[in-house]
Design an enzyme around this catalytic site. Structure first.
Site, PDB file in Angstrom:
ATOM      1  N   ASP A   1       3.477   9.539  -0.892  1.00  9.88           N
ATOM      2  CA  ASP A   1       2.277   8.802  -0.477  1.00  9.88           C
ATOM      3  C   ASP A   1       2.039   7.667  -1.474  1.00  9.88           C
ATOM      4  OD1 ASP A   1      -0.059   8.281   0.958  1.00  9.88           O
ATOM      5  OD2 ASP A   1      -0.702  10.378   0.944  1.00  9.88           O
TER       6      ASP A   1
ATOM      7  N   HIS B   1       0.817  -1.226   0.000  1.00  5.63           N
ATOM      8  CA  HIS B   1       0.000   0.000   0.000  1.00  5.63           C
ATOM      9  C   HIS B   1       0.842   1.264   0.000  1.00  5.63           C
ATOM     10  CE1 HIS B   1      -4.011  -1.853   0.690  1.00  5.63           C
ATOM     11  NE2 HIS B   1      -3.224  -2.876   0.989  1.00  5.63           N
TER      12      HIS B   1
END
Ligand code: ADQ
Length: 460
Positions: A370, A162
């Site tokens: 991110d 992720h």
């Protein structure tokens, strides 16, 4: 449904999709991106979820929750400290986010990390029946795919990361780099948020293990490992529908009225994390006020931050710094009835977040790095009337897809300042046009498509 699409899935993730509700102590579904994404898959096939319940202690037995077979993995207090706060969040998290903070490399954290990965792998093996698909998630469990394969070579094993996978030169810092890569190469499909992540992984695997092949297909130990990008997404329809409800409209209008309806609302929503660039954006807003380009009568900034990883020192320091910055801006620019920055440090319900998204004229998303950033996609999904402007960091995985956002480099302060000003003054037609394109992208690539595409690749 053919036999393949009815295969059961065993999800293996650090956290379970359920938590104990307040005083009743009953298990309740947790609201989170991964849970929403996978719940339909898991429930449809009466499949299983292996994970940690979130508090130290032992002795939870497997149980069933809303058709999901839940297999809790226990962690001692010491393991929470070393495997979770230590190795996962002070070694891997900063290293994989461009070493924004210095990662710490400690043997006494590594050993519990190996041990806990082994425990998760054993629970996955116990949960998996013949022919099941096993899907391991995220940086807490990088070693688990190989550990599962060693016990059960018959299973199809997938892994999805992720967070970003760092460039080879940075990954090379890790003293245990070879074991990490071999752990991942135990999977049949290794998935990343972006193509760059997939490339970085394949290059590191070729450099530090015996793996050979291309950026998308490796050969290791006589097996093929597929490497690819599978950008995660959100449940677009849920956000879209919720945003259009009368109740949401009213709540959003109420927020705006309280803050001054004529003021433009700039909103940010993040976990309180040093990767999210919260201070960079606060300083850009402060600078616009300082230069007299805007005043507190024109604009108001709202930072919603969910508390995160508070036992880790870097997080406590960052929180103090941000709270001082908010205080400084309000001290200097606030007026009676005109707060410059509203700062909320707490959890909101998903429904409340939608109302805030609806109320915001500008969504300011500026992580330094991110994996994806779901907040950006959630905002887009709530803009049913095509109003609103998204400012998005180039360093969020989401920037690969959301090209029509106003893209910024959060380390370029002048760029941040001028982009914020552009967003605040953008022509309505241009904003509508950009938002329409963004919505098409997120609607088309929603979380159901993400899970479906990944599982199809995993079935081979
Ligand atoms: P996160 O770093 O947690 O996720 P993000 O993708 O933005 O980052 O997800 C945050 C989620 O938390 C969003 O769904 C948001 O709505 C919710 N949230 C934020 N603040 C909240 C608040 N105050 N109250 C309630 N909910 C709040 C990691 C990676 C990301 C990647 C995701 C999914 O770091 O890059 O996108 O996993 O893969």
């Amino acid at each position: 449904m053919d036999r393949r699409s009815s295969q059961r899935v065993v999800v293996v993730a650090n956290r379970l999709p359920v938590h104990r509700a307040g005083s009743s102590g009953r298990w309740q579904s947790s609201a989170g991106g991964l849970v929403t994404a996978l719940e339909p898959v898991v429930k449809a096939g009466n499949a299983a979820w292996v994970g940690w319940a979130g508090t130290a202690g032992t002795g939870l037995r497997p149980f069933t929750h809303e058709q999901m077979r839940i297999r809790p993995v226990s962690l001692s207090r010491d393991e929470v400290e070393k495997y979770y706060n230590g190795f996962s969040n002070r070694t891997l998290w900063p290293l994989f986010h461009d070493a924004i903070r210095s990662p710490e490399f400690r043997q006494e954290w590594w050993e519990p990390y190996v041990e806990v990965n082994r425990r998760f792998a054993a629970a996955a093996v116990a949960a998996a029946r013949e022919g099941d698909l096993v899907w391991v998630h995220d940086y807490h469990l990088l070693l688990a795919p190989l550990m599962i394969r060693e016990e059960r070579p018959d299973l199809r094993i997938g892994f999805f990361l992720h967070i970003p996978f760092p460039p080879e030169e940075l990954f090379a810092w890790l003293p245990w780099r070879q074991a990490m890569l071999e752990g991942l190469l135990g999977a049949d499909v290794v998935g990343f948020q972006t193509y760059a992540g997939a490339q970085n992984f394949s290059r590191a695997a070729r450099a530090f293990t015996d793996a050979e092949g291309t950026d998308t297909l490796l050969e290791f130990g006589g097996r093929e490992v597929r490497v690819g990008s599978f950008p995660i997404s959100i449940d677009f329809d849920w956000f879209d529908k919720r945003a259009a409800m009368e109740e949401t409209e009213q709540e959003a209008a109420g927020f705006r009225e309280k803050m001054g309806s004529e003021r433009r609302l700039i909103l940010s929503v993040d976990r309180l994390d040093y990767t999210k660039g919260i201070d960079n954006r606060l300083r850009a807003y402060e600078e616009l006020l300082k230069r007299g380009r805007i005043s507190v009568d024109d604009a108001v900034f709202m930072q919603i931050a969910v508390p995160s990883r508070e036992p880790v020192a870097e997080y406590a320091e960052m929180r103090t710094r941000i709270e001082q910055l908010v205080g400084r801006i309000n001290g200097e620019f606030g007026m009676p009835g005109r707060v410059a920055v509203h700062y909320f440090r707490r959890n909101f319900t998903r429904e409340d977040l939608v109302a805030y998204y609806r109320a915001a004229d500008v969504m300011f998303v500026t992580p330094l790095r991110d994996g994806m950033n779901l907040v950006a996609k959630e905002y887009v999904a709530t803009r049913t009337d095509l109003s609103g402007v998204l400012i998005l960091s180039e360093f969020a995985g989401a920037a690969r897809e959301l090209r029509r956002a106003l893209l910024v480099n959060p380390r370029d302060q002048e760029g941040m300042i001028s982009t914020l000003e552009t967003a605040l003054t953008m022509d309505r037609q241009e904003a509508r046009h950009r938002m329409a394109v963004l919505r098409t992208v997120v609607r088309r690539h929603d979380v159901h498509e993400w899970a479906g595409t990944y599982l199809e690749a995993l079935r081979g």
